[in-house]
Design a protein around this motif. Structure first.
Motif, PDB file in Angstrom:
ATOM      1  N   SER A  10      42.909  34.834  40.788  1.00 16.21           N
ATOM      2  CA  SER A  10      41.877  35.844  41.019  1.00 16.21           C
ATOM      3  C   SER A  10      40.562  35.092  40.903  1.00 16.21           C
ATOM      4  CB  SER A  10      41.902  36.914  39.935  1.00 16.21           C
ATOM      5  OG  SER A  10      43.188  37.464  39.815  1.00 16.21           O
ATOM      6  N   SER A  11      39.720  35.201  41.904  1.00 16.66           N
ATOM      7  CA  SER A  11      38.441  34.473  41.870  1.00 16.66           C
ATOM      8  C   SER A  11      37.321  35.344  42.379  1.00 16.66           C
ATOM      9  CB  SER A  11      38.510  33.231  42.769  1.00 16.66           C
ATOM     10  OG  SER A  11      39.606  32.421  42.421  1.00 16.66           O
ATOM     11  N   MET A  12      36.096  34.917  42.106  1.00 16.97           N
ATOM     12  CA  MET A  12      34.954  35.549  42.741  1.00 16.97           C
ATOM     13  C   MET A  12      34.552  34.639  43.892  1.00 16.97           C
ATOM     14  SD  MET A  12      33.368  38.287  42.747  1.00 16.97           S
ATOM     15  CE  MET A  12      33.423  39.235  41.245  1.00 16.97           C
ATOM     16  N   PRO A  37      34.996  39.949  45.615  1.00 15.49           N
ATOM     17  CA  PRO A  37      36.258  39.548  44.980  1.00 15.49           C
ATOM     18  C   PRO A  37      37.178  38.823  45.959  1.00 15.49           C
ATOM     19  CG  PRO A  37      35.826  41.897  44.646  1.00 15.49           C
ATOM     20  CD  PRO A  37      34.837  41.407  45.656  1.00 15.49           C
ATOM     21  N   GLY A  38      37.828  37.766  45.459  1.00 16.12           N
ATOM     22  CA  GLY A  38      38.743  36.990  46.289  1.00 16.12           C
ATOM     23  C   GLY A  38      39.780  36.298  45.430  1.00 16.12           C
ATOM     24  N   GLY A  39      40.214  35.144  45.889  1.00 10.85           N
ATOM     25  CA  GLY A  39      41.319  34.428  45.251  1.00 10.85           C
ATOM     26  C   GLY A  39      42.590  34.841  45.976  1.00 10.85           C
ATOM     27  N   ALA A  42      44.855  37.575  44.158  1.00 12.28           N
ATOM     28  CA  ALA A  42      44.220  38.900  44.129  1.00 12.28           C
ATOM     29  C   ALA A  42      44.141  39.496  45.528  1.00 12.28           C
ATOM     30  CB  ALA A  42      42.822  38.779  43.518  1.00 12.28           C
ATOM     31  N   ASN A  43      43.799  38.676  46.499  1.00 13.22           N
ATOM     32  CA  ASN A  43      43.720  39.183  47.876  1.00 13.22           C
ATOM     33  C   ASN A  43      45.069  39.733  48.328  1.00 13.22           C
ATOM     34  OD1 ASN A  43      41.072  38.307  48.016  1.00 13.22           O
ATOM     35  ND2 ASN A  43      41.534  36.448  49.180  1.00 13.22           N
ATOM     36  N   GLN A  44      46.132  39.005  48.011  1.00 11.34           N
ATOM     37  CA  GLN A  44      47.456  39.452  48.453  1.00 11.34           C
ATOM     38  C   GLN A  44      47.865  40.733  47.732  1.00 11.34           C
ATOM     39  OE1 GLN A  44      50.230  36.100  48.596  1.00 11.34           O
ATOM     40  NE2 GLN A  44      48.738  34.871  49.726  1.00 11.34           N
TER      41      GLN A  44
HETATM   42  O1  RIB Z   1      42.629  32.880  51.126  1.00 12.27           O
HETATM   43  C1  RIB Z   1      41.280  33.182  50.973  1.00 12.27           C
HETATM   44  C2  RIB Z   1      40.825  32.933  49.585  1.00 12.27           C
HETATM   45  O2  RIB Z   1      40.907  31.556  49.338  1.00 12.27           O
HETATM   46  C3  RIB Z   1      39.389  33.316  49.312  1.00 12.27           C
HETATM   47  O3  RIB Z   1      39.252  34.649  48.888  1.00 12.27           O
HETATM   48  C4  RIB Z   1      38.955  32.311  48.287  1.00 12.27           C
HETATM   49  O4  RIB Z   1      39.009  32.823  46.991  1.00 12.27           O
HETATM   50  C5  RIB Z   1      39.893  31.132  48.482  1.00 12.27           C
HETATM   51  O5  RIB Z   1      40.460  30.715  47.339  1.00 12.27           O
END
Ligand code: RIB
Ligand code: NA
Length: 294
Positions: A10-12, A37-39, A42-44
């Motif tokens: 999980s990242s910003m 918000p990204g990572g 977390a995105n998945q």
């Molecule tokens: O896959 C996209 C993600 O990869 C982005 O949201 C960013 O966090 C990178 O790690």
């Protein structure tokens, strides 16, 4: 409702848009800066939840403002966060993204995502065992991916490994994962010494090579198949792969065929790139189904 467990980062995302990328030593003026918000993990998780799955995330964030914002975002998107632990001494992971000339370049600083260790995973053994499918990526320690592959294999829970970003993985992980979804670059690192066609043949209905605009390629046991992607005006391709992987996992866990699942995933990914941000544009179930029927 199928039960998905997502194990990952999980990242910003700190996103700068500019007309071009600066070269070494150069300073240029950009157009905008946004924090979203990204990572990959977390995105998945968010993508799968929007598609109607019951999603539980396993991950780590820092005890800081980015961490708080990420937890709020999970709640807003109906992702269960019983196993997302805010940790001290580490900052929330960040991804430093430049959007320029129609493409992104990204530097990831893993931060708290590095604390997603095998020991931490063991606390969530029960939910992993009860999952219909587990999704994992590579912005977390390698030994964690190894451990999860072992666990899923022993529980007979299918594991989808999205081997991004690229790094070498053990033969053990390759064998124990049920599905692998590298892009064209990642596949060369995964299967050194094999051509793309040889690798596909060796892992029928298991290895899926994502080829961006062209679509997804796999070997169905008899022949190589390319499931084409849908043409759209792309605004931001960040997170398209995450939407693809989440949608693919959701469809598979519902018992759809491999081909149908890939069409569903391509449709979802094509919608995700029409809006800014990794999670902006990730479609709901209805949006994907309406498009598939159109
Ligand atoms: O896959 C996209 C993600 O990869 C982005 O949201 C960013 O966090 C990178 O790690
Ligand atoms: Na998007």
């Amino acid at each position: 409702m199928s039960k998905l467990v997502v194990i990952g980062s999980s990242s910003m995302d700190l996103v700068v848009s500019a007309a071009k990328r600066p070269s070494a030593g150069e300073t240029i003026i950009g157009d905008s800066f946004k924090t979203v918000p990204g990572g990959k993990g977390a995105n998945q998780a968010v993508a799968a939840a929007r598609l109607g799955a019951d999603v539980l995330m396993i991950g780590c964030v820092g005890k800081d403002n980015y961490g708080k914002a990420i937890l709020d975002n999970f709640k807003k998107n109906n992702v269960r966060i019983d196993y997302v632990e805010p940790v001290t001494h580490y900052d929330t992971g960040t991804a430093h993204i430049i959007l320029a000339e129609g493409d992104n370049s990204i530097i990831v600083v893993k931060g708290a995502n590095d604390l997603l260790t095998p020991d931490y995973i063991d606390k969530a053994k029960d939910v992993i065992q009860a999952a219909d499918i587990v999704l994992i990526q590579q912005e977390i320690p390698e030994e964690t991916v190894e451990h999860v592959a072992e666990l899923c294999h022993s529980f007979q829970v299918p594991l989808l490994l999205n081997p991004a970003p690229a790094r070498e993985i053990s033969q053990n992980v390759i064998e124990k994962a049920a599905y692998l979804t590298p892009n064209e670059h990642e596949v060369t690192i995964l299967f050194k010494g094999l051509t793309k066609d040889e690798a596909l043949k060796k892992y029928p209905n298991k290895l899926f090579i994502t080829e961006g605009k062209r679509g997804v390629r796999y070997f169905d046991g008899e022949k190589e198949v390319l499931v084409p992607s849908y043409k759209v005006e792309a605004v931001d391709t960040t997170g398209a792969g995450d939407t693809f992987n989440a949608a693919f996992a959701v469809a598979l866990s519902e018992g759809k065929s491999v081909k149908e699942s890939l069409q569903f995933a391509n449709r979802a990914a094509s919608l995700s790139v029409t809006k800014f941000g990794a999670q902006g544009g990730m479609p709901t179930r209805d949006e994907v189904e309406r498009k598939l029927q159109a």
